[in-house]
Design a protein around this motif. Structure first.
Motif, short mmCIF file in Angstrom:
data_model
loop_
_atom_site.label_atom_id
_atom_site.label_comp_id
_atom_site.label_asym_id
_atom_site.label_seq_id
_atom_site.Cartn_x
_atom_site.Cartn_y
_atom_site.Cartn_z
N GLU A 88 0.84 -1.23 -0.11
CA GLU A 88 -0.22 -0.15 -0.15
C GLU A 88 0.77 1.25 0.12
OE1 GLU A 88 -2.75 -0.04 3.44
OE2 GLU A 88 -3.30 -2.18 2.87
N GLN A 89 1.99 1.19 0.19
CA GLN A 89 3.06 2.28 0.44
C GLN A 89 2.50 3.13 1.13
OE1 GLN A 89 3.51 3.86 -3.83
NE2 GLN A 89 4.91 2.36 -4.32
N THR A 90 2.21 2.51 2.33
CA THR A 90 1.75 3.43 3.85
C THR A 90 2.61 3.04 4.85
OG1 THR A 90 -0.16 3.55 2.48
CG2 THR A 90 -0.37 3.92 4.81
N TYR A 92 1.68 2.68 8.76
CA TYR A 92 0.57 2.84 9.83
C TYR A 92 1.24 2.71 11.08
CZ TYR A 92 -2.62 1.21 6.41
OH TYR A 92 -3.50 0.95 5.04
N LYS A 104 -2.24 6.51 9.88
CA LYS A 104 -1.59 6.27 8.78
C LYS A 104 -0.72 7.50 8.15
CE LYS A 104 -5.25 6.01 5.38
NZ LYS A 104 -6.05 4.96 4.48
N ASP A 106 0.81 8.37 4.10
CA ASP A 106 0.99 7.77 2.75
C ASP A 106 2.63 8.16 2.48
OD1 ASP A 106 1.12 7.18 -0.09
OD2 ASP A 106 -0.61 8.61 -0.66
N ARG A 108 3.96 8.01 -0.55
CA ARG A 108 4.23 8.61 -1.73
C ARG A 108 4.08 10.15 -1.60
NH1 ARG A 108 -0.18 4.62 -3.96
NH2 ARG A 108 -1.06 5.38 -2.03
N SER A 109 3.76 10.69 -0.41
CA SER A 109 3.61 12.09 -0.24
C SER A 109 5.02 12.64 0.20
CB SER A 109 2.45 12.44 0.61
OG SER A 109 2.73 11.84 2.01
#
Length: 110
Positions: A88-90, A92, A104, A106, A108-109
């Motif tokens: 999920e490229q996250t 948590y 969580k 992200d 990607r940010s």
């Protein structure tokens, strides 16, 4: 013939004074050598980077982003755990054992 007294040849007689002085100088030199502190090597710098599905993020950046998210939610953590989900490229996280879907970041940010 009369007995002649033999005189000791003083040019070959050993003397102890110079030997003692030399030993004292050697001891002082050794003491000075021991007293000098050893040069310290610079600490090894380490960084860890996570690469997943074309994304590359440092662990330090993930930690900072999670701490910022916790602060923005108005929470204070004495125990913060981060779990990275590569699919999920996250990231948590739990704060003092409490988590949830809103806990969580992200990746990607970043």
């Amino acid at each position: 013939m009369a007995n002649k007294k033999k005189t000791a040849d003083t040019s070959t007689a050993p003397t102890t004074a110079p030997a003692k002085e030399k030993a004292a100088k050697t001891t002082k030199a050794a003491a000075k050598t021991i007293e000098k502190p050893a040069a310290k090597k610079p600490a090894c710098k380490t960084s860890v980077c996570v690469e997943m599905n074309g994304l590359s993020v440092s662990v330090t950046d993930i930690q900072n982003a999670v701490k910022k998210a916790v602060k923005e939610r108005g929470l204070e953590a004495s125990d913060l755990k981060i779990y990275i989900n590569a699919a999920e490229q996250t990231a948590y996280y739990t704060v003092d054992g409490e988590g949830g879907e809103e806990a969580k970041v992200d990746l990607r940010s970043l």
